[in-house]
Design an enzyme around this catalytic site. Structure first.
Site, PDB file in Angstrom:
ATOM      1  N   GLY A  39      -2.736   2.435  -0.206  1.00 37.96           N
ATOM      2  CA  GLY A  39      -2.283   3.699  -0.778  1.00 37.96           C
ATOM      3  C   GLY A  39      -2.447   3.711  -2.286  1.00 37.96           C
ATOM      4  N   HIS A  40      -3.597   3.221  -2.741  1.00 38.37           N
ATOM      5  CA  HIS A  40      -3.875   3.188  -4.175  1.00 38.37           C
ATOM      6  C   HIS A  40      -5.376   3.065  -4.422  1.00 38.37           C
ATOM      7  CE1 HIS A  40      -3.484  -1.153  -3.118  1.00 38.37           C
ATOM      8  NE2 HIS A  40      -4.550  -1.239  -3.896  1.00 38.37           N
ATOM      9  N   ALA A  41      -5.739   3.233  -5.688  1.00 33.92           N
ATOM     10  CA  ALA A  41      -7.089   2.966  -6.188  1.00 33.92           C
ATOM     11  C   ALA A  41      -6.927   1.986  -7.344  1.00 33.92           C
ATOM     12  CB  ALA A  41      -7.753   4.249  -6.663  1.00 33.92           C
ATOM     13  N   HIS A  86      -7.603   4.243  -1.351  1.00 26.68           N
ATOM     14  CA  HIS A  86      -7.809   3.744   0.010  1.00 26.68           C
ATOM     15  C   HIS A  86      -6.508   3.368   0.690  1.00 26.68           C
ATOM     16  CE1 HIS A  86      -7.762   0.286  -2.662  1.00 26.68           C
ATOM     17  NE2 HIS A  86      -7.355  -0.435  -1.630  1.00 26.68           N
TER      18      HIS A  86
END
Length: 118
Positions: A39-41, A86
């Site tokens: 839940g991050h880039a 992602h």
């Protein structure tokens, strides 16, 4: 990923995937199928993901398009570039997801806001 086979089995090579040197390697395992990870880039990091055992789904949103990938073979690899927001989910029992990064862990490298599509 380049894979070589002989009577002793397979050897899969994890090299020349990321710019610069691989500075960090970790693996994700024991994740329940219903749990979503990441839940991050990243601002700077490139990450190479390979399911060395089992399978999982990877969702990627680069701000221009959304893609979903199934990682289920130990000779396949997905490279995430900086800015690729992602998540990973649908982990099969026994899954081991190997991740190699060209950057050391740095909390300032994380982007948690999900991008909107252009």
């Amino acid at each position: 990923l380049p894979t070589f086979q002989n009577e002793a089995g397979y050897l899969t090579v994890f090299e020349k995937l990321l710019p610069g040197d691989i500075k960090r390697v970790f693996y994700i395992h024991g994740t329940p199928e219903t749990v979503e990870r990441a839940g991050h880039a990243h601002v700077r990091s490139y990450n190479a993901l390979a399911c060395v055992s089992g399978q999982c789904r990877v969702y990627v949103n680069d701000g221009n398009q959304e893609s979903t990938y199934q990682l289920h073979r130990p000779d396949e690899c997905l490279v995430l570039e900086p800015g690729d927001w992602h998540t990973m989910d649908q982990f099969a029992p026994g899954t081991v997801l190997l991740v190699a990064s060209n950057e050391y862990y740095d909390p300032a490298d994380y982007i948690t806001a999900r991008p909107t599509l252009a």
